[in-house]
Design a protein around this motif. Structure first.
Motif, PDB file in Angstrom:
ATOM      1  N   PHE A  60       6.384  25.176 -12.579  1.00 32.02           N
ATOM      2  CA  PHE A  60       6.318  24.460 -11.305  1.00 32.02           C
ATOM      3  C   PHE A  60       5.014  23.656 -11.222  1.00 32.02           C
ATOM      4  CE2 PHE A  60       4.792  24.584  -6.839  1.00 32.02           C
ATOM      5  CZ  PHE A  60       5.734  23.730  -6.279  1.00 32.02           C
ATOM      6  N   LEU A  63       5.060  20.760 -13.577  1.00 29.11           N
ATOM      7  CA  LEU A  63       5.861  19.670 -13.026  1.00 29.11           C
ATOM      8  C   LEU A  63       5.058  18.854 -12.012  1.00 29.11           C
ATOM      9  CD1 LEU A  63       9.471  21.073 -12.401  1.00 29.11           C
ATOM     10  CD2 LEU A  63       8.761  19.258 -13.961  1.00 29.11           C
ATOM     11  N   LEU A  64       4.402  19.595 -11.097  1.00 27.39           N
ATOM     12  CA  LEU A  64       3.608  18.903 -10.076  1.00 27.39           C
ATOM     13  C   LEU A  64       2.566  18.005 -10.722  1.00 27.39           C
ATOM     14  CD1 LEU A  64       2.968  21.400  -7.126  1.00 27.39           C
ATOM     15  CD2 LEU A  64       4.649  19.551  -7.332  1.00 27.39           C
ATOM     16  N   TYR A  67       4.266  14.988 -12.475  1.00 27.46           N
ATOM     17  CA  TYR A  67       4.724  14.027 -11.477  1.00 27.46           C
ATOM     18  C   TYR A  67       3.557  13.226 -10.921  1.00 27.46           C
ATOM     19  CZ  TYR A  67       9.532  15.818 -11.128  1.00 27.46           C
ATOM     20  OH  TYR A  67      10.815  16.143 -11.375  1.00 27.46           O
ATOM     21  N   GLU A  71       3.186   9.212 -11.574  1.00 27.45           N
ATOM     22  CA  GLU A  71       3.291   8.277 -10.453  1.00 27.45           C
ATOM     23  C   GLU A  71       1.972   7.564 -10.206  1.00 27.45           C
ATOM     24  OE1 GLU A  71       6.014   7.344  -9.660  1.00 27.45           O
ATOM     25  OE2 GLU A  71       7.299   9.017 -10.240  1.00 27.45           O
ATOM     26  N   PHE A  72       0.880   8.291 -10.402  1.00 31.83           N
ATOM     27  CA  PHE A  72      -0.424   7.640 -10.240  1.00 31.83           C
ATOM     28  C   PHE A  72      -0.582   6.540 -11.291  1.00 31.83           C
ATOM     29  CE2 PHE A  72      -5.068   7.496 -11.107  1.00 31.83           C
ATOM     30  CZ  PHE A  72      -5.427   6.915  -9.902  1.00 31.83           C
ATOM     31  N   ASN A  74       1.817   4.956 -12.732  1.00 33.41           N
ATOM     32  CA  ASN A  74       2.721   3.866 -12.342  1.00 33.41           C
ATOM     33  C   ASN A  74       2.058   2.955 -11.319  1.00 33.41           C
ATOM     34  OD1 ASN A  74       4.912   4.165 -13.899  1.00 33.41           O
ATOM     35  ND2 ASN A  74       5.978   5.562 -12.513  1.00 33.41           N
ATOM     36  N   TYR A  75       1.409   3.589 -10.358  1.00 35.02           N
ATOM     37  CA  TYR A  75       0.736   2.808  -9.324  1.00 35.02           C
ATOM     38  C   TYR A  75      -0.324   1.903  -9.958  1.00 35.02           C
ATOM     39  CZ  TYR A  75      -2.712   1.702  -5.796  1.00 35.02           C
ATOM     40  OH  TYR A  75      -3.605   1.032  -5.016  1.00 35.02           O
ATOM     41  N   ASN A  78       1.307  -0.968 -11.845  1.00 38.70           N
ATOM     42  CA  ASN A  78       1.798  -2.001 -10.908  1.00 38.70           C
ATOM     43  C   ASN A  78       0.649  -2.849 -10.395  1.00 38.70           C
ATOM     44  OD1 ASN A  78       4.281  -0.902 -11.179  1.00 38.70           O
ATOM     45  ND2 ASN A  78       4.338   0.114  -9.178  1.00 38.70           N
ATOM     46  N   LYS A  79      -0.422  -2.162 -10.045  1.00 34.50           N
ATOM     47  CA  LYS A  79      -1.559  -2.837  -9.436  1.00 34.50           C
ATOM     48  C   LYS A  79      -2.220  -3.777 -10.442  1.00 34.50           C
ATOM     49  CE  LYS A  79      -5.854  -1.640  -8.216  1.00 34.50           C
ATOM     50  NZ  LYS A  79      -6.977  -0.849  -8.056  1.00 34.50           N
TER      51      LYS A  79
ATOM     52  N   ALA B 236       2.649  -2.032  -4.589  1.00 34.62           N
ATOM     53  CA  ALA B 236       2.560  -1.211  -5.807  1.00 34.62           C
ATOM     54  C   ALA B 236       2.629   0.273  -5.479  1.00 34.62           C
ATOM     55  CB  ALA B 236       1.278  -1.534  -6.565  1.00 34.62           C
ATOM     56  N   LEU B 237       2.289   0.613  -4.238  1.00 34.86           N
ATOM     57  CA  LEU B 237       2.309   2.018  -3.817  1.00 34.86           C
ATOM     58  C   LEU B 237       3.729   2.509  -3.567  1.00 34.86           C
ATOM     59  CD1 LEU B 237      -0.498   2.517  -1.171  1.00 34.86           C
ATOM     60  CD2 LEU B 237      -0.092   3.895  -3.210  1.00 34.86           C
ATOM     61  N   SER B 239       6.987   2.425  -4.782  1.00 37.19           N
ATOM     62  CA  SER B 239       7.851   3.255  -5.609  1.00 37.19           C
ATOM     63  C   SER B 239       7.152   4.529  -6.104  1.00 37.19           C
ATOM     64  CB  SER B 239       8.450   2.402  -6.724  1.00 37.19           C
ATOM     65  OG  SER B 239       8.172   2.930  -7.973  1.00 37.19           O
ATOM     66  N   PRO B 240       5.895   4.478  -6.558  1.00 34.09           N
ATOM     67  CA  PRO B 240       5.258   5.737  -6.988  1.00 34.09           C
ATOM     68  C   PRO B 240       5.162   6.774  -5.872  1.00 34.09           C
ATOM     69  CG  PRO B 240       3.978   3.867  -7.748  1.00 34.09           C
ATOM     70  CD  PRO B 240       5.022   3.326  -6.830  1.00 34.09           C
ATOM     71  N   ALA B 243       8.613   8.183  -4.969  1.00 33.32           N
ATOM     72  CA  ALA B 243       9.098   9.006  -6.077  1.00 33.32           C
ATOM     73  C   ALA B 243       8.340  10.318  -6.133  1.00 33.32           C
ATOM     74  CB  ALA B 243       8.944   8.247  -7.391  1.00 33.32           C
ATOM     75  N   LEU B 244       7.050  10.260  -5.856  1.00 26.75           N
ATOM     76  CA  LEU B 244       6.254  11.487  -5.905  1.00 26.75           C
ATOM     77  C   LEU B 244       6.760  12.506  -4.895  1.00 26.75           C
ATOM     78  CD1 LEU B 244       3.818  12.859  -7.198  1.00 26.75           C
ATOM     79  CD2 LEU B 244       2.410  11.949  -5.350  1.00 26.75           C
ATOM     80  N   ASN B 247      10.032  13.899  -5.997  1.00 24.93           N
ATOM     81  CA  ASN B 247       9.882  14.761  -7.163  1.00 24.93           C
ATOM     82  C   ASN B 247       9.219  16.100  -6.841  1.00 24.93           C
ATOM     83  OD1 ASN B 247      11.217  13.185  -9.006  1.00 24.93           O
ATOM     84  ND2 ASN B 247       9.414  11.906  -9.355  1.00 24.93           N
ATOM     85  N   ILE B 248       8.321  16.077  -5.876  1.00 27.50           N
ATOM     86  CA  ILE B 248       7.771  17.351  -5.425  1.00 27.50           C
ATOM     87  C   ILE B 248       8.907  18.210  -4.886  1.00 27.50           C
ATOM     88  CG2 ILE B 248       6.284  18.458  -3.688  1.00 27.50           C
ATOM     89  CD1 ILE B 248       4.348  16.100  -4.067  1.00 27.50           C
ATOM     90  N   VAL B 250      11.963  18.063  -5.916  1.00 24.58           N
ATOM     91  CA  VAL B 250      12.688  18.572  -7.082  1.00 24.58           C
ATOM     92  C   VAL B 250      11.989  19.823  -7.626  1.00 24.58           C
ATOM     93  CG1 VAL B 250      13.353  18.077  -9.475  1.00 24.58           C
ATOM     94  CG2 VAL B 250      13.654  16.334  -7.708  1.00 24.58           C
ATOM     95  N   ALA B 251      10.669  19.741  -7.773  1.00 24.11           N
ATOM     96  CA  ALA B 251       9.904  20.883  -8.292  1.00 24.11           C
ATOM     97  C   ALA B 251      10.084  22.102  -7.386  1.00 24.11           C
ATOM     98  CB  ALA B 251       8.435  20.509  -8.417  1.00 24.11           C
ATOM     99  N   THR B 275      19.278  19.220  -7.939  1.00 26.91           N
ATOM    100  CA  THR B 275      18.284  18.208  -8.348  1.00 26.91           C
ATOM    101  C   THR B 275      18.944  16.837  -8.498  1.00 26.91           C
ATOM    102  OG1 THR B 275      18.624  18.944 -10.619  1.00 26.91           O
ATOM    103  CG2 THR B 275      16.669  19.764  -9.528  1.00 26.91           C
ATOM    104  N   THR B 276      20.171  16.818  -9.023  1.00 23.64           N
ATOM    105  CA  THR B 276      20.860  15.534  -9.164  1.00 23.64           C
ATOM    106  C   THR B 276      21.030  14.853  -7.803  1.00 23.64           C
ATOM    107  OG1 THR B 276      22.127  16.621 -10.906  1.00 23.64           O
ATOM    108  CG2 THR B 276      22.807  14.408 -10.273  1.00 23.64           C
TER     109      THR B 276
END
Lengths: 568, 572
Positions: A60, A63-64, A67, A71-72, A74-75, A78-79, B236-237, B239-240, B243-244, B247-248, B250-251, B275-276
């Protein structure tokens, strides 16, 4: 390919952030690839009555962390991608603008204003989003695909290979659909541009359409292209909208196959879960890549358009420090030949000697070459042969800056910059003091007009604020501030009322004091006092002399004059 | 957008079909994870036929889903295409029915933009609405319900995640749309600068302005870039961050789900399904927020379209208008005519009364702004008088049908308006003129010489805006167009000004010979043009200053004297 090379040279200053973004993108895809694996492992831990909670907690937490990191990243990607694409666009725009300033007027005259603007905005935008952001997205997608493939095959070679082999199917289908749609998209683009040209012509001339009762025919014409637009819109949108469901169907089949294989091969529940997540996660970058590739293709076309302008050679300037002497006002044209279109000669063996302080008037019908003389003297166009000199110095041997500050010009289509009145008058000498500007406006008879504006000299004006005549007065004030020894004045032809015109005449006279001047006149009354009058015909001097001489001669000038003043 | 919905109503059935197909597709697709969970959960205990049957069921569902999607996409494209066509048609029709004052309200670029881009935006949004918008909330809710049937407790996690994600997406979208608008303004100033520098290139060069202009442009361009970057940073913020959050979720499902499996309340396959569904919800929400951008654009496009659609002409035919003018003599009477461009402005024409004899030549003179053009625009009812009345041959012009009136009165405008078609078609331009009429009109307007020089003579194409002709040639062609309609009243609105004196003479003589019955009004700035006229109207600030012959005016009208002297005397 050539485009890419040029673009790379552009990007050199962003090499670092660009590479950083790519590395970060790849790192984030690495995290994304790991996640389903962990979820599968976690699910496998879950056994009725015998779950290892310590390990589950660890997963767990993992995963956290994954994730958050992905995502960070990804941000950040993008930036950074957005930033460098905007900065590249800024560079491109600035270079385009600089190019416009650097190429010759003859080349500029060929370009279409609307077209240049669309290259500057739409095309530069396409390059920014397509090439800068697109490539990074592309790499991120490829990273996810390759990573997923590796993990899947490692997890279970049979399922993994099956999924890997089946996936291209969705690409094949979408390519086939895209090909089918392309034809209709092109038809749609053609129909749309047809629609634009038909309606822009109608709208621009709507008053003529109304006045002549042409509405019905115009609407019929419009309907023809509107129908084409409709049909092509339907087909292009239908086909392209099929891509999504088709690839979704294939993905769903892959999902089923992966699940089935998992069950029959007796893979653990967690393992199947991992595969299911992989197979759905794995198809996403494929669809993304398809759209990114379209963007990149679009960008490539745009880049060609942008570079087409950037590749126009700039006009070579004289690289010496030679300057005209401010006291030199004599101008000589010797055996000058010139034509715009090399097939049709215009100016042939033109000779003219103008002494300092002389007032020359030029008359002649449209197309007789009056404007051409200005184009040549200002070196907007270069002569074909012969030479033009000012104060014994050939104008080709002196830098543009010196030549053009030696001559002041007031054109019939007054140009007003979207700026304050002050900036418009102090145009050639932005540091001119308030007194100089005010005096110039008084002499140019526009001080009253300016005083009536809401903020006086600080009023921001553009080409629509003032009347034609008033704009010309501002332009005369502008020439006063520049105070150059040689003047070119081109009277406005029409739509200026007689009273404003008197003002303009007086302002012209004031401006012409002690200067060499070339006046292109449409009202003959204004040039009676000129030292010499040139009557031009087909680019050549048909008659020359002062008013009295030419009237006595009873030639072309005499006819023109009588025609204009014979009232009864 | 609401107001445009009436354009969808003819396609209600197909729209409904598309939406229904899409909804059923969504519903069916939602069952897939559930069936898969069932397969996984029973993999060890059930027979292979049981599993094969389930798998075949899934394959069946997938195929049906595709068929449904096919129907939906086709309906969406169909409705979008027809909607676009119909709106465009209505818009175009409305533009053609506009009066001059309607047209004055809109910039040409705006009308064009609405006819093309604005309609494309709205039609795309209609298609997208059918394809996506109804589906996504449905999928979201459906996923929630499905999750709920698996485990009420774990669904609570999804219930918590959903609003947070929606909120984040909503906030970011709003902010980035606002920033985007600011950016667009900045883009405007870039366009303006470029335009200015291209149009005024000669002046900029003459004053050596290149260096300072480049600096100025650089700062504008970098201002734009900075604003755009600011908007991008916010976007830019999106989608991340969303999703975060998901996803939390999901976890958490995995963690808490473990608990439930341990106690026997859930099976491991259920966790997969949960989860799906959660990921499904995330995808739907993202689509919805992206669609948000399309809809904001469509909304502003729709309001521009509506603004044009709602503008209707105030100049209309009376009931049973006169369509036969053969008995009407071309005299013109202005009786106490006043006119203002809109309710609030001051009078542009003030109490003007005069009477023009049939078949006379009348000059109209006055300084710029004296309302000469405004005056004559009232005759063919380009504008309607605010008070007083205008009659032709004793008949009030409001009683004559607009079409007939405008055939009766021919105006050659100041600025010639030529079309991208052949010379012949430009002259004919919707009139009943046969080729002989066209030839004759061209001859009188002194066009023959230059037309004959053209390779294809009367069939030579004229490029857009008449660019392949000189100003004088354009003007003459424009005169020919009006002459081909054989107007009983002819108005030349400063249209002789682009002609040199000799050409002007030729045209005037031709008119006198061939249109001797026609009443001719000549608006001019040039005293020299007045020599053709029987009488002259002198206008000043929208008022009739005097009306008389040159001789009369020169002895009694100060305004006329002023103008005369300014031209005759050369400023002396």
């Amino acid at each position: 390919m050539k485009n890419l090379k040029m673009l790379l040279s552009y990007m050199s200053e962003f090499k670092r952030p660009y590479i950083t973004a790519i590395i970060l993108a790849l790192l984030s895809s690495f995290c994304i690839v790991l996640i389903p694996l962990i979820i599968g492992m976690a699910i496998d831990l879950m056994v009725f009555g015998n779950t290892n909670f310590t390990l589950l907690l660890i997963y767990f937490a993992t995963l956290l962390v994954l994730y958050s990191i992905s995502e960070f990243l990804n941000y950040l990607v993008n930036k950074i991608a957005g930033e460098i694409s905007q900065k590249t666009m800024h560079r491109l725009r600035s270079d385009l603008f600089q190019k416009i300033q650097g190429i010759s007027i003859s080349q500029l005259d060929i370009l279409q204003v609307g077209d240049v603007i669309s290259r500057m905005t739409v095309d530069v935008d396409n390059v920014g989003t397509g090439l800068m952001q697109g490539t990074i997205q592309l790499l991120r997608g490829v990273g996810v695909i390759i990573g997923t493939m590796i993990v899947m095959i490692a997890l279970n070679p049979i399922i993994g290979l099956t999924v890997v082999l089946l996936t291209p199917l969705s690409l094949v289908v979408s390519t086939i659909i895209a090909k089918g749609a392309k034809k209709h998209y092109q038809a749609n683009a053609t129909a749309r541009s047809e629609l634009t040209s038909v309606s822009s012509e109608h709208i621009a001339n709507q008053r003529a359409i109304i006045a002549n009762g042409y509405q019905e025919i115009a609407m019929d014409q419009f309907e023809v292209t509107n129908q084409k637009a409709k049909t092509s819109y339907f087909y292009s949108h239908f086909y392209s909208a099929l891509t999504n469901p088709s690839s979704r169907m294939i993905n769903n089949f892959i999902y089923i196959v992966a699940g089935a294989l998992g069950v029959f091969l007796k893979v653990s529940v967690g393992g199947i879960s991992s595969f299911l997540i992989y197979s759905s996660q794995y198809t996403k970058p494929f669809t993304e890549i398809t759209s990114v590739i379209t963007d990149i293709q679009k960008a490539d076309v745009s880049l060609t358009r942008v570079f087409a302008i950037l590749e126009i050679p700039e006009e070579p300037d004289v690289l010496s420090l030679v300057q005209f002497d401010k006291t030199h006002g004599n101008v000589a044209f010797k055996n000058v030949y010139f034509s715009y279109d090399k097939k049709r000669s215009l100016i042939k063996n033109f000779n003219l000697d103008v002494k300092s302080g002389e007032k020359i008037a030029i008359v002649g019908s449209t197309g007789s070459g009056k404007t051409t003389i200005i184009n040549l003297l200002m070196r907007f166009y270069n002569i074909d042969c012969g030479d033009i000199s000012i104060g014994d110095m050939n104008i080709n041997t002196v830098p543009f800056q010196s030549l053009r500050s030696h001559i002041s010009m007031v054109l019939q289509d007054s140009f007003i910059k979207n700026a304050t009145v002050y900036e418009n008058i102090a145009f050639g000498n932005p540091s001119a003091s308030y007194d100089i500007v005010k005096n110039a406006s008084i002499k140019a008879q526009c001080y009253d007009i300016i005083s009536r504006l809401s903020d006086g000299f600080d009023t921001v004006i553009d080409g629509n604020t003032l009347s034609k005549g008033e704009m010309q007065l501002i332009c005369i004030a502008r020439a006063m501030v520049e105070n150059a020894p040689i003047l070119i004045l081109d009277e406005a032809t029409s739509n200026i009322d007689s009273l404003t015109e008197i003002k303009i005449q007086n302002a012209f006279l004031e401006l012409m004091k002690d200067k060499t001047s070339f006046v292109i006149a449409h009202r003959l009354s204004t040039i009676k006092d000129s030292d010499r009058i040139l009557v031009l015909e087909n680019g050549n001097i048909a008659e020359i002399g002062n008013h009295k001489e030419l009237i006595k001669k009873k030639g072309k000038y005499f006819d023109l004059y009588n025609n204009q003043y014979n009232v009864n | 957008m609401k107001k445009l919905l009436r354009f969808i109503s003819p396609y209600k059935f197909i729209t409904a079909l598309g939406i229904t197909a899409k909804l059923i597709e969504g519903l069916l697709e939602l069952t897939l994870p559930l069936i898969m969970a069932d397969i996984i959960n029973n993999a060890l205990t059930e027979s292979s036929t049981y599993i094969t049957n389930r798998l075949l069921l899934m394959a069946g569902i997938v195929t049906v889903c595709f068929a449904l999607a096919f129907i939906c996409q086709r309906s969406a494209a169909y409705v979008g295409a027809n909607f676009g066509h119909d709106v465009r048609c209505a818009l175009n029709k409305n533009i053609h029915s506009m009066s001059f004052s309607n047209l004055n309200k809109f910039k040409n670029g705006k009308l064009l933009n609405s006819l093309t881009n604005d309609i494309t935006h709205t039609q795309t949004s209609v298609s997208i609405f059918i394809r996506l918008v109804t589906r996504t909330p449905f999928i979201t809710v459906g996923s929630l319900i499905m999750a709920f049937t698996i485990s009420k407790e774990i669904s609570l996690i999804i219930f918590a995640v959903l609003p947070i994600t929606a909120y984040i997406l909503y906030k970011i979208m709003r902010k980035s749309i606002a920033l985007h608008k600011v950016t667009l303004k900045s883009l405007d100033s870039i366009t303006k600068s470029t335009h200015e520098n291209l149009v005024g290139a000669r002046v900029f060069r003459a004053y050596n302005k290149a260096p300072s202009e480049i600096v100025e442009f650089e700062s504008k361009s970098s201002d734009y870039a900075n604003k755009a970057i600011k908007a991008i940073k916010v976007l830019a913020l999106s989608s991340p961050l969303s999703a975060l959050v998901v996803n939390i979720g999901v976890a958490l499902v995995v963690l808490i789900g473990g608990q439930f499996v341990h106690t026997g309340n859930l099976l491991a396959g259920d966790i997969t399904a949960l989860t799906t569904y959660l990921i499904q919800i995330l995808i739907s929400l993202t689509i919805l927020s992206n669609v948000g951008i399309v809809f904001t654009k469509a909304e502003s496009s729709a309001s521009r379209i509506n603004e044009i659609l709602e503008t209707t002409s105030e100049i209309l035919d009376s009931q049973n208008p006169i369509t036969d003018t053969s008995e009407i003599l071309p005299s013109i009477q202005f009786d106490n005519v006043s006119f203002r461009y809109n309710e609030t402005s001051t009078n542009a024409i003030n109490n003007v009364t005069f009477n023009i004899e049939p078949s006379s030549w009348i000059g109209i003179i006055g300084v710029t702004g004296s309302a000469k053009s405004t005056l004559i625009n009232l005759i063919p009812r380009f504008y309607d008088v605010s008070s007083g009345s205008i009659s032709i041959g004793g008949v009030n012009i409001k009683d004559i049908s607009l079409k007939t009136l405008r055939e009766y009165v021919g105006i050659v405008p100041q600025k010639s308006q030529l079309f991208n078609m052949s010379i012949q078609d430009n002259i004919k331009f919707g009139s009943s003129a046969v080729f002989e009429d066209i030839e004759k009109a061209a001859r009188i307007a002194d066009c023959e010489e230059f037309i004959n020089k053209k390779h294809n003579k009367f069939n030579e194409m004229i490029s857009a805006d008449g660019k392949n002709l000189s100003g004088g040639q354009q003007q003459r062609l424009s005169i020919a167009r009006t002459l081909a309609r054989k107007p009983k009243i002819l108005v030349l609105d400063d249209s002789l000004s682009a002609l040199d004196n000799n050409t002007e003479n030729t045209v005037a003589t031709g008119l006198k010979e061939n249109f001797s019955k026609t009443t001719t009004l000549i608006i001019t700035q040039r005293i020299s043009s007045i020599k053709y006229c029987d009488k002259i109207l002198v206008m000043k600030n929208g008022e009739l200053q005097d009306f008389g012959t040159h001789k009369e005016l020169i002895s009694r009208c100060d305004e006329y004297m002023n103008i005369y002297n300014s031209q005759k005397g050369g400023g002396k």
